[in-house]
Design a protein around this motif. Structure first.
Motif, PDB file in Angstrom:
ATOM      1  N   UNK A 143       0.829  -1.200   0.000  1.00  0.00           N
ATOM      2  CA  UNK A 143       0.000   0.000   0.000  1.00  0.00           C
ATOM      3  C   UNK A 143       0.863   1.250   0.000  1.00  0.00           C
ATOM      4  N   UNK A 144       0.399   2.259  -0.738  1.00  0.00           N
ATOM      5  CA  UNK A 144       0.973   3.610  -0.690  1.00  0.00           C
ATOM      6  C   UNK A 144      -0.043   4.545  -0.045  1.00  0.00           C
ATOM      7  N   UNK A 145       0.435   5.473   0.765  1.00  0.00           N
ATOM      8  CA  UNK A 145      -0.450   6.472   1.358  1.00  0.00           C
ATOM      9  C   UNK A 145       0.354   7.724   1.662  1.00  0.00           C
ATOM     10  N   UNK A 146      -0.307   8.872   1.602  1.00  0.00           N
ATOM     11  CA  UNK A 146       0.353  10.142   1.887  1.00  0.00           C
ATOM     12  C   UNK A 146      -0.282  10.850   3.066  1.00  0.00           C
ATOM     13  N   UNK A 147       0.524  11.467   3.879  1.00  0.00           N
ATOM     14  CA  UNK A 147       0.027  12.156   5.063  1.00  0.00           C
ATOM     15  C   UNK A 147      -0.665  13.471   4.720  1.00  0.00           C
ATOM     16  N   UNK A 148      -0.588  13.897   3.460  1.00  0.00           N
ATOM     17  CA  UNK A 148      -1.235  15.142   3.054  1.00  0.00           C
ATOM     18  C   UNK A 148      -2.756  15.030   3.149  1.00  0.00           C
ATOM     19  N   UNK A 149      -3.281  13.821   3.019  1.00  0.00           N
ATOM     20  CA  UNK A 149      -4.713  13.602   3.170  1.00  0.00           C
ATOM     21  C   UNK A 149      -4.939  12.665   4.352  1.00  0.00           C
ATOM     22  N   UNK A 150      -5.246  13.224   5.528  1.00  0.00           N
ATOM     23  CA  UNK A 150      -5.390  12.378   6.719  1.00  0.00           C
ATOM     24  C   UNK A 150      -6.432  11.274   6.581  1.00  0.00           C
ATOM     25  N   UNK A 151      -7.551  11.530   5.881  1.00  0.00           N
ATOM     26  CA  UNK A 151      -8.581  10.498   5.829  1.00  0.00           C
ATOM     27  C   UNK A 151      -8.140   9.315   4.978  1.00  0.00           C
ATOM     28  N   UNK A 180       5.615 -10.838  12.554  1.00  0.00           N
ATOM     29  CA  UNK A 180       6.701 -10.408  11.666  1.00  0.00           C
ATOM     30  C   UNK A 180       6.413 -10.848  10.232  1.00  0.00           C
ATOM     31  N   UNK A 181       5.947 -12.073  10.056  1.00  0.00           N
ATOM     32  CA  UNK A 181       5.611 -12.560   8.720  1.00  0.00           C
ATOM     33  C   UNK A 181       4.454 -11.760   8.126  1.00  0.00           C
ATOM     34  N   UNK A 182       3.480 -11.376   8.967  1.00  0.00           N
ATOM     35  CA  UNK A 182       2.355 -10.581   8.478  1.00  0.00           C
ATOM     36  C   UNK A 182       2.812  -9.210   8.008  1.00  0.00           C
ATOM     37  N   UNK A 183       3.776  -8.589   8.707  1.00  0.00           N
ATOM     38  CA  UNK A 183       4.302  -7.282   8.277  1.00  0.00           C
ATOM     39  C   UNK A 183       5.004  -7.399   6.929  1.00  0.00           C
ATOM     40  N   UNK A 184       5.637  -8.546   6.670  1.00  0.00           N
ATOM     41  CA  UNK A 184       6.304  -8.748   5.382  1.00  0.00           C
ATOM     42  C   UNK A 184       5.288  -8.952   4.261  1.00  0.00           C
ATOM     43  N   UNK A 185       4.152  -9.550   4.586  1.00  0.00           N
ATOM     44  CA  UNK A 185       3.135  -9.811   3.571  1.00  0.00           C
ATOM     45  C   UNK A 185       2.245  -8.599   3.307  1.00  0.00           C
ATOM     46  N   UNK A 186       2.191  -7.679   4.252  1.00  0.00           N
ATOM     47  CA  UNK A 186       1.372  -6.468   4.083  1.00  0.00           C
ATOM     48  C   UNK A 186       2.256  -5.260   4.362  1.00  0.00           C
ATOM     49  N   UNK A 187       2.720  -4.595   3.301  1.00  0.00           N
ATOM     50  CA  UNK A 187       3.630  -3.457   3.423  1.00  0.00           C
ATOM     51  C   UNK A 187       2.865  -2.150   3.254  1.00  0.00           C
ATOM     52  N   UNK A 188       3.309  -1.133   3.971  1.00  0.00           N
ATOM     53  CA  UNK A 188       2.728   0.208   3.837  1.00  0.00           C
ATOM     54  C   UNK A 188       3.843   1.222   3.677  1.00  0.00           C
ATOM     55  N   UNK A 189       3.870   1.894   2.519  1.00  0.00           N
ATOM     56  CA  UNK A 189       4.814   2.978   2.261  1.00  0.00           C
ATOM     57  C   UNK A 189       4.108   4.314   2.496  1.00  0.00           C
ATOM     58  N   UNK A 190       4.626   5.102   3.412  1.00  0.00           N
ATOM     59  CA  UNK A 190       4.016   6.385   3.762  1.00  0.00           C
ATOM     60  C   UNK A 190       4.919   7.517   3.296  1.00  0.00           C
ATOM     61  N   UNK A 191       4.335   8.518   2.655  1.00  0.00           N
ATOM     62  CA  UNK A 191       5.089   9.685   2.204  1.00  0.00           C
ATOM     63  C   UNK A 191       4.461  10.945   2.795  1.00  0.00           C
ATOM     64  N   UNK A 241       1.714  12.421 -11.797  1.00  0.00           N
ATOM     65  CA  UNK A 241       2.738  12.673 -12.809  1.00  0.00           C
ATOM     66  C   UNK A 241       3.957  13.399 -12.255  1.00  0.00           C
ATOM     67  N   UNK A 242       4.069  13.505 -10.928  1.00  0.00           N
ATOM     68  CA  UNK A 242       5.276  14.072 -10.327  1.00  0.00           C
ATOM     69  C   UNK A 242       6.410  13.047 -10.371  1.00  0.00           C
ATOM     70  N   UNK A 243       7.613  13.521 -10.121  1.00  0.00           N
ATOM     71  CA  UNK A 243       8.763  12.612 -10.077  1.00  0.00           C
ATOM     72  C   UNK A 243       8.555  11.555  -8.995  1.00  0.00           C
ATOM     73  N   UNK A 244       8.078  12.009  -7.828  1.00  0.00           N
ATOM     74  CA  UNK A 244       7.838  11.075  -6.728  1.00  0.00           C
ATOM     75  C   UNK A 244       6.723  10.083  -7.076  1.00  0.00           C
ATOM     76  N   UNK A 245       5.689  10.566  -7.764  1.00  0.00           N
ATOM     77  CA  UNK A 245       4.584   9.684  -8.138  1.00  0.00           C
ATOM     78  C   UNK A 245       5.023   8.599  -9.096  1.00  0.00           C
ATOM     79  N   UNK A 246       5.827   8.960 -10.102  1.00  0.00           N
ATOM     80  CA  UNK A 246       6.321   7.968 -11.056  1.00  0.00           C
ATOM     81  C   UNK A 246       7.293   7.006 -10.392  1.00  0.00           C
ATOM     82  N   UNK A 247       8.055   7.497  -9.429  1.00  0.00           N
ATOM     83  CA  UNK A 247       8.964   6.614  -8.690  1.00  0.00           C
ATOM     84  C   UNK A 247       8.177   5.581  -7.894  1.00  0.00           C
ATOM     85  N   UNK A 248       7.033   6.002  -7.343  1.00  0.00           N
ATOM     86  CA  UNK A 248       6.191   5.047  -6.611  1.00  0.00           C
ATOM     87  C   UNK A 248       5.663   3.965  -7.547  1.00  0.00           C
TER      88      UNK A 248
END
Length: 343
Positions: free
Chosen positions: A245-253, A304-315, A323-330
């Motif tokens: 999963x990807x999520x950004x702190x700019x939108x709290x909801x 620990x195995x569950x954390x490996x199977x369900x990842x969350x990347x927060x920006x 279409x930002x550089x960061x968006x395309x990198x994601x």
């Protein structure tokens, strides 16, 4: 449906579900470019399901479209077995699904329901700020301290995409509800809202003179305690896939939904892995303290195995595949993760 074909021999397919209509969140990456970026990373077919969604095609129409498209993909793009047997699937292969916002919610629905043991199905899901709980918006709107530019547009969008409240209380529309209770009672539909498709089409033809009322905030639902569910139960014959999963702190909801969905998925993976009673429920800290050391180590290993199977990347930005550089990198990172899981 749009297919980006892989010209070699492939036993896997990636299903991409677009972000959906009328959503804020910056300059969304054009779906054609996004599919091309993913196809460059993956040695398999990449298929975009162009589900219907709008005034003429409200929920559950997009759910039906996605499920129908998924069945077509299994039938036509996955390789067939050389020898067929009674009671065994005729096709083999692995399927991954990805999506963003509304498409992310639909991808989550597909991943949680189309992962049957012994059959070709979803083994990986990549989600960007997925809308997994349409019930949640009114609860958040009731908090004066909450400030999120996405809340009001999403709440208004919900009113235009769901004819009746019971439709967004459906777990296939709000897949968070597979993993926990809604936390609200289902409010009654406004008395003048059409109850079937034919009545709704008739109402659209006379909309210039007749306005369909929308429910007020007070009418929508009553807060209740949210409780975890034991999903999937052994009787369903499901095996949960890996999630990124990807999520950004700019939108709290949206960040809050992604964070809770990640936590609930990890709990579900821990329960599913358990062969004894304490592996089938969410343990409290007191219950863990009362265990012997061996059981504590087993619980820690499963977590620990569950954390490996369900990842969350927060920006710190929107976290979207834009279409930002960061968006395309994601998007590139997601492609690499999908390639690894599908190998």
């Amino acid at each position: 449906m749009t297919i980006s074909p892989w010209r070699g021999t492939a036993s896997a397919v990636l299903v991409y579900l677009p972000r959906g209509p009328h959503l804020p969140g910056g300059n969304g990456l054009d779906s054609t470019i996004l599919v091309q970026l993913l196809a460059q990373k993956l040695p398999c077919h990449v298929v975009q399901i162009n589900y219907r969604l709008g005034n003429l095609h409200m929920y559950p129409a997009p759910v039906h479209d996605v499920l129908k498209g998924y069945d077509w993909i299994k039938e036509h793009l996955l390789p067939k077995r050389s020898i067929s047997r009674v009671g065994r699937s005729e096709t083999v292969g692995r399927v991954a699904v990805c999506g963003e916002l509304i498409g992310g919610g639909l991808a989550a629905m597909l991943a949680l329901t189309e992962c049957r043991v012994g059959q070709p199905g979803i083994v990986a899901a990549a989600l960007s700020s997925p809308l997994v709980d349409w019930v949640d918006f009114q609860h958040v709107l009731s908090k004066p301290a909450e400030s999120d530019a996405m809340i009001a547009p999403l709440s208004d969008l919900r009113k235009s995409l769901f004819r009746k409240p019971e439709h967004y209380f459906d777990p296939f529309a709000s897949p968070m509800l597979f993993l926990r209770s809604a936390g609200h009672t289902v409010p009654p539909a406004p008395p003048d809202v059409p109850t079937n498709d034919m009545d709704y089409l008739i109402s659209l033809n006379r909309q210039d003179s007749v306005m369909i009322p929308k429910p007020s905030l007070e009418e929508e639902s009553t807060p209740l305690k949210r409780t975890a569910t034991r999903y999937p139960t052994p009787a369903l014959g499901l095996r949960l896939p890996a999630f990124h999963l990807n999520a950004g702190q700019k939108s709290p909801i949206l960040y809050g939904q992604a964070e809770e969905f990640t936590r609930r998925l990890r709990q579900a993976h821990v329960r599913q892995a358990g062969q004894v009673d304490f592996g089938r429920k969410v343990l409290t800290e007191d219950e863990i303290d009362e265990m012997n050391e061996s059981d504590k180590q087993e619980v820690a290993q499963r977590e620990m195995e569950a954390r490996e199977k369900v990842e969350l990347d927060v920006s710190h930005d929107s976290g979207l595949w834009d279409d930002s550089v960061a968006g395309k990198a994601r998007v590139a990172k997601v492609g690499q993760w999908l390639r690894k899981v599908l190998q």
